[in-house]
Design a protein around this motif. Structure first.
Motif, PDB file in Angstrom:
ATOM      1  N   PHE A   2     -24.915 -91.378 -55.711  1.00  0.00           N
ATOM      2  CA  PHE A   2     -24.068 -90.566 -54.653  1.00  0.00           C
ATOM      3  C   PHE A   2     -23.747 -89.605 -55.331  1.00  0.00           C
ATOM      4  CE2 PHE A   2     -23.787 -95.172 -53.239  1.00  0.00           C
ATOM      5  CZ  PHE A   2     -24.081 -95.058 -52.008  1.00  0.00           C
ATOM      6  N   THR A   5     -18.660 -86.486 -51.698  1.00  0.00           N
ATOM      7  CA  THR A   5     -18.497 -85.973 -50.275  1.00  0.00           C
ATOM      8  C   THR A   5     -17.868 -84.664 -50.465  1.00  0.00           C
ATOM      9  OG1 THR A   5     -18.611 -88.347 -49.699  1.00  0.00           O
ATOM     10  CG2 THR A   5     -17.936 -86.846 -47.882  1.00  0.00           C
TER      11      THR A   5
ATOM     12  N   ARG B  67     -15.488 -96.273 -48.478  1.00  0.00           N
ATOM     13  CA  ARG B  67     -15.865 -95.111 -49.071  1.00  0.00           C
ATOM     14  C   ARG B  67     -17.587 -95.392 -49.391  1.00  0.00           C
ATOM     15  NH1 ARG B  67     -15.942 -92.831 -54.405  1.00  0.00           N
ATOM     16  NH2 ARG B  67     -16.338 -90.437 -54.110  1.00  0.00           N
ATOM     17  N   GLN B  71     -20.644 -93.404 -47.247  1.00  0.00           N
ATOM     18  CA  GLN B  71     -21.513 -92.655 -48.146  1.00  0.00           C
ATOM     19  C   GLN B  71     -22.805 -93.063 -48.222  1.00  0.00           C
ATOM     20  OE1 GLN B  71     -19.637 -92.525 -51.895  1.00  0.00           O
ATOM     21  NE2 GLN B  71     -19.007 -90.374 -51.906  1.00  0.00           N
ATOM     22  N   ARG B  75     -26.060 -90.903 -46.450  1.00  0.00           N
ATOM     23  CA  ARG B  75     -27.244 -91.019 -47.386  1.00  0.00           C
ATOM     24  C   ARG B  75     -28.365 -91.396 -46.718  1.00  0.00           C
ATOM     25  NH1 ARG B  75     -28.238 -94.089 -53.186  1.00  0.00           N
ATOM     26  NH2 ARG B  75     -30.453 -93.565 -53.140  1.00  0.00           N
TER      27      ARG B  75
END
Lengths: 192, 169
Positions: A2, A5, B67, B71, B75
């Motif tokens: 990841f 953000t 979170r 995420q 994605r």
């Protein structure tokens, strides 16, 4: 892995709302599953890789792949097995990519690096475990941790590592014997 | 052959995992573990791991579930868009070439005017004089050298310039 953000990502979510993203569970179910398993899984990854930073990355990647897996799960334990199977494969791939056989004990990232003064004794014992585990093969580390830290059954360990239960028993026996010797015990001292 | 398992090892492991080992277990089990290599190894390894697990769990800084969920969604959407916009693959190109070849073969086999044109071209090619062609080309180079070089440069440079401009975009 990841990425962080950004506000651009936040703005884009509306534009992407129509795109199909199917997960194996809804958000509420995921929250519960994550809360129950994230810390244990992180500890497993930290022990198998020997590296906190890598454990952080692999943890998130594991949950993402779990969510995206086109599978149906019969029970919580089935889900958990699948999660550990994904984590084991990712740790294996990461190890192959970095061509590192033993855990990386680098400054700042080793798994005993966050202790305070009060934890000194526990940290020392944990460091002994780290040293002993670093002498074992990655698969031995994984099977020992699953068996004796997580209390997983032979079926669960075999499922997570992708091996047969019949093959697991002698492997686990040898790994445990090695580990006990490395921890300072005399494994041949008694009779079964 | 040495046994790989002991019937009491699960009991020993359970006691360690529940923090009952060794104080809060039956004396018989403790006595057995003292003289059983398998059970004493299980107790030794499990106790070492138990302390380590607690410490690792306590120090783990795992991200918040919301979170991670959010995420993951972001994605997944990004990947879905990338997949949708991906250019056609080599397999698709080969399949397309095969289909075009097949259509061409069917057309060639059934069209009479196409076959007649093909015959005329082949008869013209048979009468082609290579020496005369080379002479004509060399004469053209001598008489209009600068123009030919300019044309070749344009033919090579224009596609290169277009490629570089698109690649920058």
């Amino acid at each position: 892995m990841f990425r962080d953000t950004t506000f651009n990502d936040l703005g884009r979510t509306d534009a992407l709302a129509g795109v199909s993203t199917e997960f194996v569970m809804d958000e509420e179910a995921f929250r519960g599953f994550y809360e129950r398993n994230a810390r244990g899984l992180w500890a497993y990854l930290a022990r198998v890789t020997g590296n906190r930073e890598q454990a952080d990355d692999l943890l998130q990647e594991t949950f993402y792949r779990f969510l995206r897996a086109a599978s149906t799960y019969e029970s919580e334990s089935h889900r958990r097995n699948s999660l550990y199977r994904i984590a084991t494969n990712l740790a294996h791939d990461a190890r192959r990519q970095s061509l590192v056989r033993a855990p990386v004990i680098s400054a700042g990232n080793d798994i005993e690096n966050v202790s305070t003064g009060d934890q000194a004794g526990a940290t020392e014992r944990s460091a002994d475990v780290t040293r002993a585990l670093s002498s074992l093969k990655p698969r031995e580390r994984a099977m020992l941790w699953l068996a004796y830290a997580e209390g997983a059954s032979h079926d669960e360990i075999a499922g997570a590592l992708g091996i047969r239960v019949a093959s697991l028993k002698p492997m686990l026996f040898r790994a445990r014997r090695k580990m006990a010797a490395l921890l300072g015990r005399k494994p041949d001292g008694g009779k079964s | 052959m040495k046994p790989l398992e002991c019937e009491f090892e699960a009991e020993v492991l359970g006691a360690v995992l529940q923090s009952r080992w060794p104080e809060h277990v039956d004396d018989q089990l403790r006595v057995h573990a003292a003289c059983c290599a398998i059970c004493s190894e299980v107790a030794s390894v499990a106790r070492a791991f138990d302390g380590s697990l607690e410490e690792l769990r306590a120090s783990a800084q795992v991200p918040d579930a919301s979170r991670v969920w959010w995420q993951a969604q972001l994605r997944a959407r990004r990947e879905a868009i990338e997949t949708a916009g991906r250019p056609i693959t080599a397999v698709q190109l080969v399949a397309f070439a095969c289909a075009v070849g097949l259509l061409g073969a069917c057309f060639g086999a059934t069209s009479t005017w196409f076959q007649a044109t093909l015959k005329r071209i082949s008869s013209n090619t048979a009468g082609f004089d290579v020496a005369a062609f080379l002479t004509a080309v060399s004469t053209m180079f001598v008489e209009h050298g600068a123009l030919v070089i300019g044309l070749v440069a344009v033919v090579l440079l224009v596609p290169t310039a277009v490629y570089v401009a698109l690649a920058r975009d």
